[in-house]
Write an enzyme that holds these catalytic residues in place. Structure first.
Site, PDB file in Angstrom:
ATOM      1  N   ASP A  28       0.833  -1.202   0.000  1.00 37.97           N
ATOM      2  CA  ASP A  28       0.000   0.000   0.000  1.00 37.97           C
ATOM      3  C   ASP A  28       0.870   1.255   0.000  1.00 37.97           C
ATOM      4  OD1 ASP A  28      -2.306   1.470   0.048  1.00 37.97           O
ATOM      5  OD2 ASP A  28      -2.763   1.110   2.161  1.00 37.97           O
ATOM      6  N   ASN A  76     -10.444  -2.877  -6.739  1.00 40.03           N
ATOM      7  CA  ASN A  76      -9.581  -1.888  -7.401  1.00 40.03           C
ATOM      8  C   ASN A  76     -10.079  -1.476  -8.791  1.00 40.03           C
ATOM      9  OD1 ASN A  76      -6.469  -3.128  -5.955  1.00 40.03           O
ATOM     10  ND2 ASN A  76      -7.718  -1.412  -5.312  1.00 40.03           N
TER      11      ASN A  76
END
Ligand code: FPP
Length: 241
Positions: A28, A76
């Site tokens: 991340d 996503n």
């Protein structure tokens, strides 16, 4: 047993043992890393892909048998098309070079997730790399279009379709994308958030967690060393005493 063999102050030689065989990363912070530099998010992903190669290689060097990375979640797809396209391009570029690397390093590569919505060429390459490397000893799992809930639902539906009426834990485990593999000993998340985000929900039942504020593109081998050292200070009891 000496896990940390200090060669010098600067140079620590870390080796893991059977207690740490599988490490899983939530990579991340690519977007924030790029923003800090006034660059588009895609630039962060490009740097993230470089770091992915360095870190997975380092994990292999210190003796970790299985590395899993969360590269693209089922959620996503909600990102802008330009960003999704840029990430897919990075995957395709990597998959082109992967088979060669996997054969040299004795790594079996597996893509975790539902491949069906991915571009045809990408699916073909993924299958080719998985087939070509399947007899190798170490493991690299790349989760693409992966969701932990989706994986469990898929496993249960597969068992039902096979006529199983009373489903056991083993029936589910045998139908996960990670079938036959070890459960993650350590789940490592970068960039400050402390959550699982639908990653390896079944497999993480007894995993240890490690969080760092460092953004994924800034991750270095020394961050892995710190996590390994921290992991070895923990006691895993699996619900026992
Ligand atoms: C999370 O950062 C990152 C992603 C959703 C994409 C991960 C992809 C890579 C690291 C490239 C991997 C490449 C290969 C070849 C496997 P974010 O965009 O959510 O960052 P932010 O939270 O700062 O916005």
């Amino acid at each position: 047993m000496a896990l940390f063999n200090k060669k010098s102050k600067e140079n620590t030689e870390v080796k893991v043992d059977e207690r740490l065989q599988h490490i899983a990363f939530i990579m991340d912070g690519n977007g924030r890393w790029a923003k800090k530099r006034g660059m588009p998010r895609e630039y962060g992903h490009t740097q993230g892909a470089k770091v992915f190669k360095e870190i997975t290689e380092y994990c292999g060097d210190i003796g970790i048998n299985t590395v899993t990375v969360y590269a693209f979640s089922t959620e996503n797809w909600k990102r802008p098309k330009a960003e999704v396209d840029a990430i897919m391009k990075l995957f395709i570029d990597y998959i082109y070079e992967a088979l060669n690397v996997m054969m040299k390093k004795d790594i079996c590569i597996k893509f975790l997730g539902d491949k069906s919505p991915l571009p045809d060429k990408m699916k073909e390459l993924m299958t080719e790399v998985e087939e070509g490397s399947k007899n190798n000893k170490k493991h690299l799992n790349i989760a693409i279009n992966y969701g932990g809930k989706d994986e469990i639902v898929h496993a249960v539906n597969t068992a039902i379709a096979e006529g199983i009426t009373e489903i056991t834990e083993k029936d589910i485990e045998d139908r996960l994308y990670t079938k036959g593999q070890m459960m993650p000993d350590l789940i490592f998340r970068t960039a400050g958030e402390q959550r699982l985000s639908n990653f390896l929900m079944w497999q993480s039942a007894y995993s240890e967690f490690y969080f760092t504020d460092t953004l994924w593109p800034d991750l270095k081998p020394e961050h892995i060393d710190a996590a390994v050292e921290n992991f070895y200070q923990r006691q895993r009891r699996y619900g026992g005493l």
